[in-house]
Scaffold this motif. Structure first.
Motif, PDB file in Angstrom:
ATOM      1  N   HIS A 170       0.825  -1.201   0.000  1.00  0.00           N
ATOM      2  CA  HIS A 170       0.000   0.000   0.000  1.00  0.00           C
ATOM      3  C   HIS A 170       0.867   1.262   0.000  1.00  0.00           C
ATOM      4  CE1 HIS A 170      -3.316   2.673   0.718  1.00  0.00           C
ATOM      5  NE2 HIS A 170      -2.851   3.045   1.901  1.00  0.00           N
ATOM      6  N   ASP A 171       1.977   1.213   0.736  1.00  0.00           N
ATOM      7  CA  ASP A 171       2.884   2.357   0.839  1.00  0.00           C
ATOM      8  C   ASP A 171       4.173   2.042   0.089  1.00  0.00           C
ATOM      9  OD1 ASP A 171       4.425   4.517   1.478  1.00  0.00           O
ATOM     10  OD2 ASP A 171       4.492   4.121   3.642  1.00  0.00           O
ATOM     11  N   PRO A 172       4.387   2.629  -1.077  1.00  0.00           N
ATOM     12  CA  PRO A 172       5.597   2.311  -1.859  1.00  0.00           C
ATOM     13  C   PRO A 172       6.893   2.724  -1.167  1.00  0.00           C
ATOM     14  CG  PRO A 172       4.388   4.154  -2.836  1.00  0.00           C
ATOM     15  CD  PRO A 172       3.509   3.588  -1.774  1.00  0.00           C
ATOM     16  N   ALA A 173       6.810   3.545  -0.122  1.00  0.00           N
ATOM     17  CA  ALA A 173       8.020   3.932   0.603  1.00  0.00           C
ATOM     18  C   ALA A 173       8.670   2.737   1.301  1.00  0.00           C
ATOM     19  CB  ALA A 173       7.689   5.020   1.626  1.00  0.00           C
ATOM     20  N   LEU A 174       7.933   1.653   1.459  1.00  0.00           N
ATOM     21  CA  LEU A 174       8.481   0.450   2.081  1.00  0.00           C
ATOM     22  C   LEU A 174       9.487  -0.259   1.178  1.00  0.00           C
ATOM     23  CD1 LEU A 174       5.258  -1.131   3.623  1.00  0.00           C
ATOM     24  CD2 LEU A 174       7.152  -0.104   4.888  1.00  0.00           C
ATOM     25  N   GLY A 225      -5.545  -7.014   4.076  1.00  0.00           N
ATOM     26  CA  GLY A 225      -5.285  -5.591   3.959  1.00  0.00           C
ATOM     27  C   GLY A 225      -6.456  -4.910   3.252  1.00  0.00           C
ATOM     28  N   ARG A 226      -6.874  -3.788   3.781  1.00  0.00           N
ATOM     29  CA  ARG A 226      -8.025  -3.090   3.207  1.00  0.00           C
ATOM     30  C   ARG A 226      -7.814  -2.760   1.735  1.00  0.00           C
ATOM     31  NH1 ARG A 226     -13.120  -2.484   4.684  1.00  0.00           N
ATOM     32  NH2 ARG A 226     -12.523  -1.856   6.814  1.00  0.00           N
ATOM     33  N   HIS A 227      -6.558  -2.478   1.344  1.00  0.00           N
ATOM     34  CA  HIS A 227      -6.282  -1.993  -0.007  1.00  0.00           C
ATOM     35  C   HIS A 227      -5.569  -3.041  -0.859  1.00  0.00           C
ATOM     36  CE1 HIS A 227      -7.503   1.976   1.366  1.00  0.00           C
ATOM     37  NE2 HIS A 227      -6.728   1.801   2.421  1.00  0.00           N
ATOM     38  N   ASP A 228      -5.842  -4.306  -0.599  1.00  0.00           N
ATOM     39  CA  ASP A 228      -5.217  -5.395  -1.361  1.00  0.00           C
ATOM     40  C   ASP A 228      -5.716  -5.349  -2.809  1.00  0.00           C
ATOM     41  OD1 ASP A 228      -4.365  -7.872  -2.430  1.00  0.00           O
ATOM     42  OD2 ASP A 228      -4.456  -8.809  -0.455  1.00  0.00           O
ATOM     43  N   ARG A 229      -4.776  -5.168  -3.747  1.00  0.00           N
ATOM     44  CA  ARG A 229      -5.126  -5.130  -5.171  1.00  0.00           C
ATOM     45  C   ARG A 229      -4.905  -6.475  -5.858  1.00  0.00           C
ATOM     46  NH1 ARG A 229      -2.565  -0.107  -4.258  1.00  0.00           N
ATOM     47  NH2 ARG A 229      -0.534  -1.017  -4.752  1.00  0.00           N
ATOM     48  N   VAL A 230      -4.273  -7.416  -5.173  1.00  0.00           N
ATOM     49  CA  VAL A 230      -3.964  -8.717  -5.763  1.00  0.00           C
ATOM     50  C   VAL A 230      -5.050  -9.740  -5.426  1.00  0.00           C
ATOM     51  CG1 VAL A 230      -2.278 -10.589  -5.903  1.00  0.00           C
ATOM     52  CG2 VAL A 230      -1.499  -8.206  -5.679  1.00  0.00           C
ATOM     53  N   ASN A 245     -15.609 -22.176  10.824  1.00  0.00           N
ATOM     54  CA  ASN A 245     -14.920 -21.759  12.047  1.00  0.00           C
ATOM     55  C   ASN A 245     -13.864 -20.706  11.723  1.00  0.00           C
ATOM     56  OD1 ASN A 245     -16.394 -23.473  13.634  1.00  0.00           O
ATOM     57  ND2 ASN A 245     -14.916 -25.155  13.501  1.00  0.00           N
ATOM     58  N   SER A 246     -14.320 -19.580  11.171  1.00  0.00           N
ATOM     59  CA  SER A 246     -13.370 -18.557  10.730  1.00  0.00           C
ATOM     60  C   SER A 246     -13.666 -17.203  11.363  1.00  0.00           C
ATOM     61  CB  SER A 246     -13.391 -18.423   9.203  1.00  0.00           C
ATOM     62  OG  SER A 246     -14.623 -17.886   8.757  1.00  0.00           O
ATOM     63  N   GLU A 247     -12.611 -16.420  11.416  1.00  0.00           N
ATOM     64  CA  GLU A 247     -12.684 -15.040  11.891  1.00  0.00           C
ATOM     65  C   GLU A 247     -11.944 -14.180  10.869  1.00  0.00           C
ATOM     66  OE1 GLU A 247     -11.008 -12.339  15.643  1.00  0.00           O
ATOM     67  OE2 GLU A 247     -11.096 -14.527  15.780  1.00  0.00           O
ATOM     68  N   LEU A 248     -12.527 -13.066  10.483  1.00  0.00           N
ATOM     69  CA  LEU A 248     -11.916 -12.167   9.499  1.00  0.00           C
ATOM     70  C   LEU A 248     -11.524 -10.861  10.172  1.00  0.00           C
ATOM     71  CD1 LEU A 248     -11.203 -11.300   6.580  1.00  0.00           C
ATOM     72  CD2 LEU A 248     -13.600 -10.577   6.324  1.00  0.00           C
ATOM     73  N   VAL A 249     -10.253 -10.488   9.999  1.00  0.00           N
ATOM     74  CA  VAL A 249      -9.740  -9.220  10.512  1.00  0.00           C
ATOM     75  C   VAL A 249      -9.197  -8.416   9.342  1.00  0.00           C
ATOM     76  CG1 VAL A 249      -8.057  -8.102  12.024  1.00  0.00           C
ATOM     77  CG2 VAL A 249      -9.139 -10.249  12.740  1.00  0.00           C
ATOM     78  N   VAL A 250      -9.629  -7.169   9.226  1.00  0.00           N
ATOM     79  CA  VAL A 250      -9.187  -6.284   8.153  1.00  0.00           C
ATOM     80  C   VAL A 250      -8.239  -5.235   8.729  1.00  0.00           C
ATOM     81  CG1 VAL A 250      -9.911  -4.683   6.343  1.00  0.00           C
ATOM     82  CG2 VAL A 250     -11.371  -6.635   6.940  1.00  0.00           C
ATOM     83  N   ILE A 251      -7.077  -5.102   8.103  1.00  0.00           N
ATOM     84  CA  ILE A 251      -6.077  -4.146   8.554  1.00  0.00           C
ATOM     85  C   ILE A 251      -6.103  -2.935   7.629  1.00  0.00           C
ATOM     86  CG2 ILE A 251      -3.622  -3.746   8.982  1.00  0.00           C
ATOM     87  CD1 ILE A 251      -3.311  -6.623   9.686  1.00  0.00           C
ATOM     88  N   GLU A 252      -6.297  -1.784   8.208  1.00  0.00           N
ATOM     89  CA  GLU A 252      -6.359  -0.559   7.426  1.00  0.00           C
ATOM     90  C   GLU A 252      -4.968  -0.169   6.917  1.00  0.00           C
ATOM     91  OE1 GLU A 252      -9.196   0.697   6.682  1.00  0.00           O
ATOM     92  OE2 GLU A 252     -10.403  -0.521   8.046  1.00  0.00           O
ATOM     93  N   ARG A 262       2.998  -5.122   7.809  1.00  0.00           N
ATOM     94  CA  ARG A 262       2.514  -4.983   9.181  1.00  0.00           C
ATOM     95  C   ARG A 262       2.915  -6.173  10.063  1.00  0.00           C
ATOM     96  NH1 ARG A 262      -1.501  -0.968   8.610  1.00  0.00           N
ATOM     97  NH2 ARG A 262      -1.655  -0.891  10.879  1.00  0.00           N
ATOM     98  N   PRO A 263       4.215  -6.488  10.143  1.00  0.00           N
ATOM     99  CA  PRO A 263       4.620  -7.700  10.876  1.00  0.00           C
ATOM    100  C   PRO A 263       4.259  -7.672  12.358  1.00  0.00           C
ATOM    101  CG  PRO A 263       6.538  -6.336  10.345  1.00  0.00           C
ATOM    102  CD  PRO A 263       5.385  -5.768   9.582  1.00  0.00           C
ATOM    103  N   THR A 264       4.384  -6.520  13.015  1.00  0.00           N
ATOM    104  CA  THR A 264       4.081  -6.454  14.445  1.00  0.00           C
ATOM    105  C   THR A 264       2.606  -6.717  14.703  1.00  0.00           C
ATOM    106  OG1 THR A 264       5.835  -4.798  14.701  1.00  0.00           O
ATOM    107  CG2 THR A 264       4.283  -5.044  16.522  1.00  0.00           C
TER     108      THR A 264
END
Length: 286
Positions: A170-174, A225-230, A245-252, A262-264
């Motif tokens: 999402h952030d090309p600076a990475l 990831g909220r902005h996953d283009r793949v 038996n699933s749980e979905l978490v979205v990371i902004e 977002r490894p941490t």
């Protein structure tokens, strides 16, 4: 924390499988890490230092990627790759583990869980791909032509490492030189990965369908990831609906390459999930 990493490869099912193993403590649970398409265990390099605080961690290069074998005679279907992963782990006397699959590694993970449900205690899918058909018969026939592997190579060269990396974060600076070299390196060595990719195209089966996914009782944590283009969030939502038996978490503010971005946060989610979700349980989808 200092890492004492074993790096080696072993012959399994007529293919060399490269692996990196942190810790060998029988008192700790084991996590098996499976990377995505055109990637390798390198993609987990920022996540593993967190995971090894509390787990045995083994990451594999799935054939034909990374430093694993690229034998043209191997069957590169996701089900067969999953079977080779199981045989590799059995050779290490690892018969109970949790699995972390990123992107294509999620497809392999689901195949493994479907056909070997007794082995996997938990599954964490990081933008795990799914619901893909096999390739058309016409495309499979074309892949036999002598120039096909050259065409794959030319296509990847034209798209370029920079464009591909910008598409997955999402952030090309990475993006830095370490990342560029880590993802490009396996494709610059003298081996015929492009011929193996042609074989992989022919071997690709239809992904697990709704009825197959409904049968999977393994606790699954889906992180997107909220902005996953793949692999867009809509795939994660479908998997959440179809895996009982699933749980979905979205990371902004994140894209597709979650272990890099977002490894941490990913570590904290995995840690919490593995400590609170028993191997067999019933969770109400929400």
């Amino acid at each position: 924390m200092d890492r004492h990493t074993i790096k080696s490869s072993e012959r399994v099912d007529n293919i060399d499988i490269y692996f990196e193993y942190d810790k060998m403590d029988d008192s700790l649970p084991t996590l098996v890490l499976l990377h995505g398409f055109l990637s390798s265990s390198f993609s987990f390099r920022k996540l593993v230092p967190y995971l090894i605080k509390e787990f045995n961690v083994i990451s594999l290069d799935l054939p034909p990627f990374g430093q694993s074998g690229k034998d043209y005679r191997y069957t590169y279907s996701f089900r067969n790759i999953a079977k080779s992963v199981v045989h590799f782990l059995a050779g290490k006397n690892i018969n109970k583990f949790s699995i972390i699959g990123h992107s294509m590694g999620g497809q392999v993970s689901l195949q493994l869980i479907k056909h070997h449900p007794d082995l996997v205690e938990h599954a964490i899918l990081l933008a795990g791909s799914g619901y893909q058909p096999s390739y058309s018969e016409k495309m499979k026939l074309v892949s036999y032509l002598p120039f096909f592997s050259f065409g794959i190579k030319r296509y990847l060269q034209r798209s370029g490492i920079e464009k591909n990396l910008k598409n997955v974060v999402h952030d090309p600076a990475l993006i830095d030189d370490e990342m560029r070299q880590g993802y490009l390196g396996p494709f610059t060595k003298k081996h015929d990965i492009f011929r193996a990719l042609g074989r992989m195209l022919r071997d690709k089966e239809v992904d697990l369908l709704k009825d197959d996914l409904h049968d999977i009782q393994t606790p699954c944590l889906l992180i997107w990831g909220r902005h996953d283009r793949v692999v867009p969030l809509s795939i994660g939502q479908r998997l959440h609906d179809d895996l009982p038996n699933s749980e979905l978490v979205v990371i902004e503010d994140s894209g597709h390459l979650l272990p890099e971005e977002r490894p941490t946060e990913i570590y904290q989610l995995i840690k919490g999930f593995l400590k609170t979700a028993p191997p067999t349980y019933s969770r109400v989808n929400g």
